[in-house]
Design an enzyme around this catalytic site. Structure first.
Site, PDB file in Angstrom:
ATOM      1  CG  ASP A   1      -0.100   0.052   2.572  1.00 24.83           C
ATOM      2  OD1 ASP A   1       0.778  -0.586   2.518  1.00 24.83           O
ATOM      3  OD2 ASP A   1      -0.831   0.200   3.646  1.00 24.83           O
TER       4      ASP A   1
ATOM      5  CG  ASP B   1      11.496  -9.824   3.645  1.00 18.32           C
ATOM      6  OD1 ASP B   1      12.446  -8.858   3.974  1.00 18.32           O
ATOM      7  OD2 ASP B   1      10.898 -10.322   4.629  1.00 18.32           O
ATOM      8  CB  VAL B   2      16.302  -6.739   1.314  1.00 13.69           C
ATOM      9  CG1 VAL B   2      15.734  -5.658   0.047  1.00 13.69           C
ATOM     10  CG2 VAL B   2      16.126  -6.073   2.656  1.00 13.69           C
TER      11      VAL B   2
ATOM     12  CG  ASN C   1      17.180   3.637   1.143  1.00 15.02           C
ATOM     13  OD1 ASN C   1      17.723   4.422   1.808  1.00 15.02           O
ATOM     14  ND2 ASN C   1      15.744   3.300   1.134  1.00 15.02           N
TER      15      ASN C   1
ATOM     16  CE1 TYR D   1      21.075   1.765  10.709  1.00 15.91           C
ATOM     17  CE2 TYR D   1      22.560   3.267  11.954  1.00 15.91           C
ATOM     18  CZ  TYR D   1      21.895   3.086  10.836  1.00 15.91           C
ATOM     19  OH  TYR D   1      21.478   3.799   9.978  1.00 15.91           O
TER      20      TYR D   1
ATOM     21  CE  LYS E   1      22.492   1.703   7.486  1.00 17.08           C
ATOM     22  NZ  LYS E   1      21.744   1.487   6.128  1.00 17.08           N
TER      23      LYS E   1
ATOM     24  CB  THR F   1      13.235   9.259   7.528  1.00 19.57           C
ATOM     25  OG1 THR F   1      13.992   8.686   8.501  1.00 19.57           O
ATOM     26  CG2 THR F   1      13.918   9.941   6.447  1.00 19.57           C
TER      27      THR F   1
END
Length: 255
Positions: free
Chosen positions: A43, A61-62, A88, A153, A157, A188
């Site tokens: 959606d 779904d990566v 991304n 995280y 990265k 964001t």
């Protein structure tokens, strides 16, 4: 810059329905590219595509290898080889190493790092055949200096940057370039969620948690998604051929 400079190019952006991914997708489409935007929420993708000509939604779904392979193949079958690939899609969650379990660690790596590798792997053959390609990893300042309270995280990265640098060496001189965008805190939904999470963990107010993130950016404000998109557009347009294997910091100053 001409509006049709990317006409005939097919770009694929994971996590392209919101935030940085959507801003990049809109920028590329405005220059004439056909842009596949992927994500897990159909959606959201449909709504994004309805607002911008040239955007094509694809639920993917990566973290699932077969899903990436089949999804990218379907996009390529519909719109031709992907020559601009933007891994991304990602999650940003903080958790100290003492509170972290292997499930949390593996989920972070599966989405942020494995997903990036699988997406690039699926798109590379078309770039090699074309003799031209741009891969733009959306990493983070956490991929360069580490982020307090978020070791998993930060590791994911950093891994993206290592992958980018290795690929830039493998394909040196081929017409393909690999670079990483490394933004600070961007305005964001991820920052909104992190504000709530930091406030709860630290026992501080929402405003105090938000101010902590703003202060991390050297110019003391949140970065706009379109500022990150501008860097992505520059790296996709003619004249960027000699920018390869680089980390582009978008954080308001030297980190």
């Amino acid at each position: 810059m001409g509006e049709g400079e990317l006409a005939g190019r097919h770009a694929l952006i994971t996590g392209g329905g919101t935030g940085i991914g959507l801003a990049i997708a809109q920028g590329l489409a405005a220059r004439g590219a056909q842009v596949t935007i992927t994500g897990r929420r159909g959606d959201v993708l449909d709504a994004a595509a309805a607002d911008t000509p040239g955007l094509h939604p694809l639920v993917m779904d990566v973290a699932e290898e077969a899903n990436v392979t089949e999804g990218c193949a379907a996009a390529i079958d519909s719109r031709g080889p992907v020559t601009i690939c933007v891994p991304n899609a990602g999650i940003a969650e903080g958790k100290s190493i003492g509170r972290m379990d292997l499930v949390f660690w593996r989920r972070m790596m599966a989405i942020n790092l494995d997903g990036a590798m699988l997406t690039v792997q699926a798109c590379l053959p078309g770039m090699q055949d074309a003799g031209w390609g741009r891969v733009l990893f959306v990493s983070s300042i956490a991929g360069l200096k580490g982020l307090k309270g978020a070791p998993a995280y930060s590791a994911s990265k950093h891994g993206m940057i290592g992958l980018m640098r290795g690929l830039s060496e493998d394909f040196m001189g081929s017409g393909l370039t690999f670079n990483a965008l490394c933004p600070g805190y961007v305005d964001t939904d991820i920052v909104t969620r992190n504000t709530e999470s930091i406030a709860a963990r630290a026992g501080i107010s929402h405003d105090q948690a938000h101010a902590m993130m703003v202060r991390t950016n050297r110019h003391k404000r949140l970065i706009r998604p379109d500022e990150v998109a501008a860097a992505a557009l520059w790296l996709s347009l003619p004249g960027s051929d000699s920018v390869n294997g680089q980390c582009i910091e978008i954080a308001g100053g030297q980190m």
